[in-house]
Design an enzyme around this catalytic site. Sequence first.
Site, mmCIF file in Angstrom:
data_model
loop_
_atom_site.group_PDB
_atom_site.id
_atom_site.type_symbol
_atom_site.label_atom_id
_atom_site.label_comp_id
_atom_site.label_asym_id
_atom_site.label_seq_id
_atom_site.Cartn_x
_atom_site.Cartn_y
_atom_site.Cartn_z
ATOM 1 N N GLY A 12 0.776 -1.229 0.000
ATOM 2 C CA GLY A 12 0.000 0.000 0.000
ATOM 3 C C GLY A 12 0.811 1.285 0.000
ATOM 4 C CG ASN A 14 1.541 3.266 -5.777
ATOM 5 O OD1 ASN A 14 1.891 4.289 -6.347
ATOM 6 N ND2 ASN A 14 2.161 2.108 -5.944
ATOM 7 C CG ASN A 108 -3.683 -0.573 -13.038
ATOM 8 O OD1 ASN A 108 -3.550 -0.877 -11.849
ATOM 9 N ND2 ASN A 108 -2.960 -1.148 -13.994
ATOM 10 C CG HIS A 110 1.769 -1.672 -15.535
ATOM 11 N ND1 HIS A 110 1.437 -2.932 -15.061
ATOM 12 C CD2 HIS A 110 2.847 -1.844 -16.327
ATOM 13 C CE1 HIS A 110 2.282 -3.815 -15.560
ATOM 14 N NE2 HIS A 110 3.144 -3.177 -16.339
ATOM 15 C CD GLU A 148 -13.780 -3.213 -22.687
ATOM 16 O OE1 GLU A 148 -12.866 -2.995 -23.527
ATOM 17 O OE2 GLU A 148 -14.549 -2.323 -22.282
ATOM 18 C CB ALA A 180 7.658 6.996 -11.853
ATOM 19 C CD GLU A 181 4.797 2.146 -9.010
ATOM 20 O OE1 GLU A 181 3.789 1.830 -8.379
ATOM 21 O OE2 GLU A 181 5.716 1.339 -9.243
HETATM 22 C C1 GAR Z 1 3.236 -1.103 -7.431
HETATM 23 O O1 GAR Z 1 4.550 -1.101 -7.933
HETATM 24 C C2 GAR Z 1 2.243 -1.071 -8.573
HETATM 25 O O2 GAR Z 1 2.679 -0.309 -9.665
HETATM 26 C C3 GAR Z 1 2.190 -2.540 -8.931
HETATM 27 O O3 GAR Z 1 2.176 -3.201 -7.693
HETATM 28 C C4 GAR Z 1 2.918 -2.423 -6.733
HETATM 29 C C5 GAR Z 1 2.072 -2.224 -5.502
HETATM 30 O O4 GAR Z 1 2.799 -1.622 -4.476
HETATM 31 N N1 GAR Z 1 1.049 -2.831 -9.739
HETATM 32 C C6 GAR Z 1 1.052 -3.748 -10.701
HETATM 33 O O5 GAR Z 1 2.018 -4.433 -10.981
HETATM 34 C C7 GAR Z 1 -0.261 -3.866 -11.474
HETATM 35 N N2 GAR Z 1 -0.074 -4.607 -12.678
HETATM 36 P P1 GAR Z 1 2.101 -0.914 -3.232
HETATM 37 O O6 GAR Z 1 1.123 -1.930 -2.633
HETATM 38 O O7 GAR Z 1 3.221 -0.608 -2.284
HETATM 39 O O8 GAR Z 1 1.393 0.319 -3.732
#
Ligand code: GAR
Length: 197
Positions: A12, A14, A108, A110, A148, A180-181
Site C-alpha cells: 500500500g 501507493n 490503474n 502500472h 476490458e 514515478a509512481e
Molecule cells: C506497485 O509497484 C504497482 O505499480 C504494482 O504493484 C505495486 C504495488 O505496491 N502494480 C502492478 O504491478 C499492477 N499490474 P504498493 O502496494 O506498495 O502500492
Amino acid sequence: MLRVCVLVSGGGTNLQAIIDAVNEKKITDTQIVCVISNNSGAYALERAKNAGINNCCISPKNFETRDEFNKALIKKIDEYKVDLVVLAGFLVVIPPEMIKKYERRIINIHPSLIPSFCGTGYYGLKVHEAALKRGVKISGATVHFVDEGTDTGPIILQKAVEVLEGDTPEVLQRRIMEQAEWELLPRAIQMIAHGEV
Ligand code: GAR
C-alpha cells in the site's frame, strides 16, 4: 467532491502516497471514501485504518464462485457512491460488468512504460525482472484508464526512470515507486478531480 475508492492487495505505498497528497492538499476536492483489499493481511489495510478511512477485505477465497465475489465487490463500491476507483497494486482481475458500469472511472498504476512489460503475468516484481532481463536502460510507470483488456486502456500519465548498473528487481522497483509512481498516481487523481483529463 470526488469520492474515491482505492483497491489494494499488498504493502500500500501507493495508497499512502494518495493519503499523504490529500493531507498535504496536493489533491483537493477529493475524499478517499473506502479502501478494499482482496487480502486480509495486506499492510495497506493498516495504512487505511491509521488514516481513519473505511476499509474492508473482499476476497475471492471467501466466495463459492467468482460471480459471487464480483457481485460483492461491485455492491460494496456502489454502496459508497464512488466516482473514481483507483487500482493501487490490486492484483485481482476486475469484473467485466464493473468495467462497463464504471467506464472511464477506474484507473490503474502500472510499474513500466506501457506498452512495454505489461499485460497478463506482468505485475509487481515480475515487471522489473522482465525489464532487467531485457536489458532496457529506461523503465518507468504509467497511469491509465482500465478497459476490458489487461493494461490496454487509454494512458493518462507516464514518467521514465533510469535503470542503473547493478539494479536488482527490488532496487529498480523502489526507484520507480519513489521517482514515478508516488508522484503520478496522486497527480492523475488531482487532474481527474478537476476535469483536466
Ligand atoms: C506497485 O509497484 C504497482 O505499480 C504494482 O504493484 C505495486 C504495488 O505496491 N502494480 C502492478 O504491478 C499492477 N499490474 P504498493 O502496494 O506498495 O502500492
